[in-house]
Design an enzyme around this catalytic site. Structure first.
Site, short mmCIF file in Angstrom:
data_model
loop_
_atom_site.label_atom_id
_atom_site.label_comp_id
_atom_site.label_asym_id
_atom_site.label_seq_id
_atom_site.Cartn_x
_atom_site.Cartn_y
_atom_site.Cartn_z
CB ALA A 119 29.74 -34.37 -4.17
CE1 TYR A 150 29.46 -26.03 -6.63
CE2 TYR A 150 29.11 -26.08 -9.01
CZ TYR A 150 28.94 -26.65 -7.76
OH TYR A 150 28.26 -27.84 -7.64
CE LYS A 154 31.60 -28.97 -5.72
NZ LYS A 154 31.36 -29.94 -4.65
CB THR A 180 20.64 -33.70 -8.95
OG1 THR A 180 21.65 -34.34 -9.75
CG2 THR A 180 19.86 -34.75 -8.20
NE ARG A 191 20.51 -25.95 -6.86
CZ ARG A 191 21.14 -26.90 -6.18
NH1 ARG A 191 22.03 -27.65 -6.79
NH2 ARG A 191 20.90 -27.11 -4.90
P1 NAD Z 1 23.08 -27.84 -0.96
O1 NAD Z 1 23.51 -26.44 -0.90
O2 NAD Z 1 21.65 -28.17 -0.72
O3 NAD Z 1 23.92 -28.74 0.05
C1 NAD Z 1 25.26 -28.48 0.38
C2 NAD Z 1 25.41 -28.60 1.88
O4 NAD Z 1 26.79 -28.34 2.23
C3 NAD Z 1 24.58 -27.57 2.65
O5 NAD Z 1 23.85 -28.18 3.67
C4 NAD Z 1 25.63 -26.61 3.22
O6 NAD Z 1 25.21 -25.97 4.40
C5 NAD Z 1 26.82 -27.54 3.41
N1 NAD Z 1 28.10 -26.83 3.45
C6 NAD Z 1 28.60 -25.95 2.55
N2 NAD Z 1 29.80 -25.49 2.95
C7 NAD Z 1 30.07 -26.12 4.13
C8 NAD Z 1 31.17 -26.08 5.04
N3 NAD Z 1 32.23 -25.28 4.84
N4 NAD Z 1 31.13 -26.86 6.15
C9 NAD Z 1 30.06 -27.68 6.38
N5 NAD Z 1 28.99 -27.75 5.57
C10 NAD Z 1 28.99 -26.98 4.45
O7 NAD Z 1 23.54 -28.42 -2.38
P2 NAD Z 1 23.24 -29.83 -3.05
O8 NAD Z 1 22.51 -29.58 -4.31
O9 NAD Z 1 22.70 -30.77 -2.07
O10 NAD Z 1 24.73 -30.27 -3.45
C11 NAD Z 1 25.45 -31.22 -2.68
C12 NAD Z 1 26.79 -31.50 -3.33
O11 NAD Z 1 26.60 -32.03 -4.64
C13 NAD Z 1 27.66 -30.25 -3.49
O12 NAD Z 1 29.00 -30.59 -3.27
C14 NAD Z 1 27.46 -29.88 -4.94
O13 NAD Z 1 28.57 -29.19 -5.47
C15 NAD Z 1 27.27 -31.23 -5.59
N6 NAD Z 1 26.48 -31.10 -6.82
C16 NAD Z 1 25.12 -30.95 -6.76
C17 NAD Z 1 24.42 -30.79 -7.95
C18 NAD Z 1 22.91 -30.65 -7.97
O14 NAD Z 1 22.36 -30.49 -9.05
N7 NAD Z 1 22.21 -30.70 -6.86
C19 NAD Z 1 25.08 -30.77 -9.18
C20 NAD Z 1 26.47 -30.88 -9.18
C21 NAD Z 1 27.15 -31.07 -8.00
N1 UDP Z 2 17.60 -20.39 -15.26
C1 UDP Z 2 16.45 -19.81 -15.76
N2 UDP Z 2 15.54 -19.29 -14.87
C2 UDP Z 2 15.73 -19.36 -13.53
C3 UDP Z 2 16.91 -19.96 -13.04
C4 UDP Z 2 17.83 -20.47 -13.94
O1 UDP Z 2 16.22 -19.71 -16.98
O2 UDP Z 2 14.87 -18.88 -12.79
C5 UDP Z 2 18.54 -20.98 -16.26
C6 UDP Z 2 20.01 -20.67 -16.02
O3 UDP Z 2 20.36 -19.46 -16.65
C7 UDP Z 2 20.67 -21.88 -16.66
C8 UDP Z 2 19.68 -23.02 -16.41
O4 UDP Z 2 18.42 -22.38 -16.15
O5 UDP Z 2 20.79 -21.69 -18.04
C9 UDP Z 2 20.05 -23.91 -15.25
O6 UDP Z 2 20.32 -23.07 -14.15
P1 UDP Z 2 20.57 -23.60 -12.68
O7 UDP Z 2 20.84 -22.41 -11.83
O8 UDP Z 2 19.46 -24.51 -12.29
O9 UDP Z 2 21.84 -24.52 -12.76
P2 UDP Z 2 23.23 -24.44 -13.59
O10 UDP Z 2 23.20 -25.63 -14.44
O11 UDP Z 2 23.30 -23.18 -14.40
O12 UDP Z 2 24.27 -24.49 -12.52
#
Ligand code: NAD
Ligand code: UDP
Length: 335
Positions: A119, A150, A154, A180, A191
């Site tokens: 991911a 971060y 990645k 997402t 977020r």
């Molecule tokens: P989240 O923080 O809800 O979930 C991440 C999970 O990973 C958590 O449960 C956390 O405890 C676990 N974790 C972190 N470090 C760990 C470790 N060292 N060992 C075991 N578990 C660990 O975040 P999410 O939004 O569900 O994101 C999930 C994945 O998708 C991540 O890799 C994130 O980078 C990627 N991603 C998510 C989004 C989004 O918008 N949600 C966008 C881009 C990428």
């Molecule tokens: N942001 C905002 N108000 C909030 C949290 C975030 O205006 O309370 C803005 C942030 O500065 C960014 C966008 O919303 O421009 C998306 O932020 P988020 O943290 O959701 O994810 P990002 O895409 O930046 O990782």
């Protein structure tokens, strides 16, 4: 299939677990709860096909060290803090799970003869100079700023995944997930979607960072999960399955427009409060999903207002919030 999913207690991980179990697969979840929630594990604790290991994947996945090959079909590496406040509070852990955690997950897949999915994120594009962002764009990333723990983790995770693919012929997939949202995000996730939805439900001012002209494209979680499952299933001969695939909703909103949508759904009188723009905040973000469309016949199907209604309904159904949301109703607007 037998699938090991790191990050299973997270927001995305819990939805992916649910979908994989629904399809009859066995899921072994691994999480250390650094940004996840125990209740996301408890959701599946009675399920015959679900098991869970509490472990830090950056230190290894010990239960599998001496298991015979063939026990796993897939390793899905989703563990990583993902919200800017969470990863900035855990900078070293975030770097480690992207680096050492990814290598441990890759080694597990290799020793098991399993396929591997990483991911990754739209953050590999940084503050992009190309818009919308196709997978071929290399990005514009500050290597040592506040978001670097971060972004660079990645980018390294992608690099080592490709190195394993080239060196060992490992069957790998890389998805780049764009913003997402949906049910089961932590209330203190930080977020923009969670902040504004919870602020609105509490009748508080909506916090907009900067002047709100920066853009994001918001994807509902079921669309992401559908893309993941299709990428696990696809086996079109001749297609490049290893190259990264953007998964996101191309509908783009400025943050101020997003706040307006929240007001439309939860209360026109909600105030907007402007706060300073965080360092290196990307000014624009929108996925080019041409590749996902062609490879997976996939595109997002849940419009923003509909996804937000589902998320808000889920929160309002929860016992903790019901009392706090008295008087706030979801407007019945059309998408
Ligand atoms: P989240 O923080 O809800 O979930 C991440 C999970 O990973 C958590 O449960 C956390 O405890 C676990 N974790 C972190 N470090 C760990 C470790 N060292 N060992 C075991 N578990 C660990 O975040 P999410 O939004 O569900 O994101 C999930 C994945 O998708 C991540 O890799 C994130 O980078 C990627 N991603 C998510 C989004 C989004 O918008 N949600 C966008 C881009 C990428
Ligand atoms: N942001 C905002 N108000 C909030 C949290 C975030 O205006 O309370 C803005 C942030 O500065 C960014 C966008 O919303 O421009 C998306 O932020 P988020 O943290 O959701 O994810 P990002 O895409 O930046 O990782």
């Amino acid at each position: 299939m037998k699938v090991l999913l790191t990050g299973s207690a997270g927001f995305v991980g819990s939805h992916l677990t649910e979908r994989l179990l629904e399809e009859g697969h066995r899921v072994i979840g691994v999480d250390n709860y650094i940004s996840g929630q125990r209740r996301n594990t408890e959701l599946f604790s009675g399920h015959a096909n679900f098991s869970f290991m509490e472990a830090d994947v950056s230190r290894g996945i010990p239960a599998f060290a001496d298991q015979p090959a063939g026990k796993l079909d897939w390793v899905l590496h989703f563990a990583s803090p993902a919200s800017p406040p969470h990863y900035q509070q855990n900078q070293i852990e975030t770097l480690m799970v992207g680096a050492q955690g990814t290598q441990n997950a890759l080694e597990l897949a290799r020793s098991q003869g399993a396929s591997f999915m990483l991911a990754s994120t739209s953050e590999v594009y940084g503050d992009p100079h190309v818009h919308p962002q196709p997978e071929s764009y290399w990005g514009h990333v500050n290597p040592n700023g506040l978001r670097s723990c971060y972004d660079e983790a990645k980018r390294y995770a992608e690099a080592i995944t490709f190195a394993y693919q080239r060196t060992y012929g490992l069957d790998t997939r890389v998805i780049r997930i764009f913003n997402t949202y949906g049910p089961r995000m932590r209330a203190d996730d930080g977020r923009v979607v969670t902040n504004l939805v919870h602020q609105a439900l509490r009748g508080e001012a909506l916090t907009v960072y900067g002047d709100g002209s920066q853009t994001r494209s918001f994807q509902y979680v079921s669309d992401l999960v559908e893309g993941v499952v299709r990428l696990m299933d696809v086996s079109s001969p001749g297609s490049d399955l290893h190259g990264p695939v953007n998964l996101g909703n191309p509908d783009e909103y400025s943050v101020l427009e997003f706040a307006t949508v929240i007001r439309e759904l939860l209360g026109e009188r909600l105030r907007i409060e402007f706060h300073p723009l965080p360092q290196d905040d990307p000014m624009q973000r929108r996925p080019d999903i041409t590749r996902a469309r062609a490879l997976l016949s996939w595109e997002p199907g849940v419009p923003l207002r509909e996804g937000l209604r589902r998320m808000i309904n889920d929160l309002q159904a929860g016992p903790g919030l019901r009392d706090q949301v008295r008087g706030n109703h979801i407007a019945a607007g059309a998408d």
